[in-house]
Design a protein around this motif. Structure first.
Motif, PDB file in Angstrom:
ATOM      1  N   LEU A  19       0.825  -1.212   0.000  1.00  0.00           N
ATOM      2  CA  LEU A  19       0.000   0.000   0.000  1.00  0.00           C
ATOM      3  C   LEU A  19       0.860   1.263   0.000  1.00  0.00           C
ATOM      4  O   LEU A  19       0.532   2.241  -0.687  1.00  0.00           O
ATOM      5  CB  LEU A  19      -0.930   0.001   1.205  1.00  0.00           C
ATOM      6  N   LEU A  20       1.948   1.267   0.732  1.00  0.00           N
ATOM      7  CA  LEU A  20       2.856   2.424   0.740  1.00  0.00           C
ATOM      8  C   LEU A  20       3.465   2.660  -0.641  1.00  0.00           C
ATOM      9  O   LEU A  20       3.567   3.799  -1.102  1.00  0.00           O
ATOM     10  CB  LEU A  20       3.957   2.240   1.790  1.00  0.00           C
ATOM     11  N   ILE A  21       3.877   1.581  -1.299  1.00  0.00           N
ATOM     12  CA  ILE A  21       4.430   1.714  -2.653  1.00  0.00           C
ATOM     13  C   ILE A  21       3.371   2.266  -3.612  1.00  0.00           C
ATOM     14  O   ILE A  21       3.648   3.156  -4.408  1.00  0.00           O
ATOM     15  CB  ILE A  21       4.989   0.355  -3.139  1.00  0.00           C
ATOM     16  N   PHE A  22       2.150   1.765  -3.519  1.00  0.00           N
ATOM     17  CA  PHE A  22       1.077   2.249  -4.376  1.00  0.00           C
ATOM     18  C   PHE A  22       0.781   3.725  -4.117  1.00  0.00           C
ATOM     19  O   PHE A  22       0.614   4.516  -5.055  1.00  0.00           O
ATOM     20  CB  PHE A  22      -0.192   1.416  -4.165  1.00  0.00           C
ATOM     21  N   MET A  23       0.735   4.129  -2.849  1.00  0.00           N
ATOM     22  CA  MET A  23       0.463   5.528  -2.515  1.00  0.00           C
ATOM     23  C   MET A  23       1.579   6.432  -3.035  1.00  0.00           C
ATOM     24  O   MET A  23       1.316   7.512  -3.569  1.00  0.00           O
ATOM     25  CB  MET A  23       0.308   5.693  -0.999  1.00  0.00           C
ATOM     26  N   PHE A  24       2.816   6.019  -2.887  1.00  0.00           N
ATOM     27  CA  PHE A  24       3.947   6.797  -3.378  1.00  0.00           C
ATOM     28  C   PHE A  24       3.860   6.961  -4.898  1.00  0.00           C
ATOM     29  O   PHE A  24       4.014   8.060  -5.426  1.00  0.00           O
ATOM     30  CB  PHE A  24       5.262   6.122  -2.978  1.00  0.00           C
ATOM     31  N   TYR A  25       3.597   5.873  -5.598  1.00  0.00           N
ATOM     32  CA  TYR A  25       3.508   5.899  -7.060  1.00  0.00           C
ATOM     33  C   TYR A  25       2.363   6.801  -7.529  1.00  0.00           C
ATOM     34  O   TYR A  25       2.536   7.632  -8.422  1.00  0.00           O
ATOM     35  CB  TYR A  25       3.326   4.474  -7.590  1.00  0.00           C
ATOM     36  N   SER A  26       1.188   6.682  -6.925  1.00  0.00           N
ATOM     37  CA  SER A  26       0.033   7.463  -7.382  1.00  0.00           C
ATOM     38  C   SER A  26       0.197   8.948  -7.057  1.00  0.00           C
ATOM     39  O   SER A  26      -0.188   9.807  -7.863  1.00  0.00           O
ATOM     40  CB  SER A  26      -1.262   6.917  -6.790  1.00  0.00           C
ATOM     41  N   SER A  27       0.775   9.277  -5.906  1.00  0.00           N
ATOM     42  CA  SER A  27       0.971  10.700  -5.588  1.00  0.00           C
ATOM     43  C   SER A  27       2.013  11.320  -6.503  1.00  0.00           C
ATOM     44  O   SER A  27       1.884  12.475  -6.920  1.00  0.00           O
ATOM     45  CB  SER A  27       1.369  10.875  -4.127  1.00  0.00           C
ATOM     46  N   GLN A  32       3.115  15.050 -11.143  1.00  0.00           N
ATOM     47  CA  GLN A  32       3.602  15.279 -12.496  1.00  0.00           C
ATOM     48  C   GLN A  32       2.491  15.836 -13.385  1.00  0.00           C
ATOM     49  O   GLN A  32       2.727  16.729 -14.196  1.00  0.00           O
ATOM     50  CB  GLN A  32       4.150  13.989 -13.095  1.00  0.00           C
ATOM     51  N   LYS A  33       1.289  15.331 -13.211  1.00  0.00           N
ATOM     52  CA  LYS A  33       0.156  15.807 -13.997  1.00  0.00           C
ATOM     53  C   LYS A  33      -0.164  17.264 -13.650  1.00  0.00           C
ATOM     54  O   LYS A  33      -0.409  18.087 -14.533  1.00  0.00           O
ATOM     55  CB  LYS A  33      -1.066  14.923 -13.741  1.00  0.00           C
ATOM     56  N   GLN A  34      -0.148  17.607 -12.365  1.00  0.00           N
ATOM     57  CA  GLN A  34      -0.407  18.986 -11.940  1.00  0.00           C
ATOM     58  C   GLN A  34       0.667  19.931 -12.468  1.00  0.00           C
ATOM     59  O   GLN A  34       0.372  21.047 -12.888  1.00  0.00           O
ATOM     60  CB  GLN A  34      -0.473  19.073 -10.419  1.00  0.00           C
ATOM     61  N   LYS A  35       1.908  19.491 -12.457  1.00  0.00           N
ATOM     62  CA  LYS A  35       3.001  20.320 -12.966  1.00  0.00           C
ATOM     63  C   LYS A  35       2.816  20.593 -14.451  1.00  0.00           C
ATOM     64  O   LYS A  35       3.009  21.717 -14.916  1.00  0.00           O
ATOM     65  CB  LYS A  35       4.340  19.622 -12.716  1.00  0.00           C
ATOM     66  N   ALA A  36       2.422  19.581 -15.215  1.00  0.00           N
ATOM     67  CA  ALA A  36       2.185  19.765 -16.647  1.00  0.00           C
ATOM     68  C   ALA A  36       1.032  20.740 -16.883  1.00  0.00           C
ATOM     69  O   ALA A  36       1.093  21.573 -17.793  1.00  0.00           O
ATOM     70  CB  ALA A  36       1.889  18.418 -17.302  1.00  0.00           C
ATOM     71  N   GLU A  37      -0.023  20.651 -16.076  1.00  0.00           N
ATOM     72  CA  GLU A  37      -1.154  21.568 -16.215  1.00  0.00           C
ATOM     73  C   GLU A  37      -0.743  23.008 -15.890  1.00  0.00           C
ATOM     74  O   GLU A  37      -1.163  23.944 -16.575  1.00  0.00           O
ATOM     75  CB  GLU A  37      -2.302  21.142 -15.305  1.00  0.00           C
TER      76      GLU A  37
END
Length: 151
Positions: A19-27, A32-37
């Protein structure tokens, strides 16, 4: 039954690590998406673009400095009414300026223009009006100085 005992002892720890790995990956992906926007918004926020401000006001950008976000943006909300807002108060671009010239394109055009002016001065390049005149059939009459409008 060694495997069953292993998962009984360490299953919860493995699940938490997963779960920690998944949370790190998704955040990370979301950042990155917010930075591109934000980069896209900064490119589109040019004078003449219609924007929506945080307070719900619509306006047209008069002045905006994408490099220095502490500098206020000037937004025209009605003809002749220009307000000063924090540059981050621009929520989104409603109507980007079609054919807006970016700073890089402007610098490139200036370099091209200076090369053109130097070429005309050297005689290597003729002016556009000379090119049009030479491209026309010779049956047309050439305008004289008296036919040209006075400046």
């Amino acid at each position: 039954m060694d495997i069953a005992r292993f998962f009984a002892d360490y299953g919860l720890i493995i699940l938490l690590i997963g779960l920690l790995i998944f949370m790190f990956y998704s955040s990370r992906r979301r950042m990155q998406k917010q930075k591109a926007e934000l980069e896209k918004k900064a490119r589109e926020t040019v004078p003449g673009a219609e924007v929506l401000l945080q307070g719900g006001l619509y306006g047209t950008i008069v002045d905006y400095d994408g490099e220095d976000l502490d500098k206020p943006a000037l937004v025209e909300i009605a003809p002749g009414v220009v307000i000063k807002v924090h540059s981050q108060a621009v929520l989104r671009i409603v109507d980007p300026v079609a054919g807006a010239v970016t700073e890089d394109e402007f610098i490139e055009a200036e370099e091209t223009e200076s090369e053109y002016v130097a070429g005309v001065a050297d005689g290597d390049i003729t002016s556009i009006s000379d090119d049009r005149r030479s491209a026309r059939p010779s049956t047309e009459t050439e305008p004289t100085d008296k036919d040209r409008p006075q400046a």
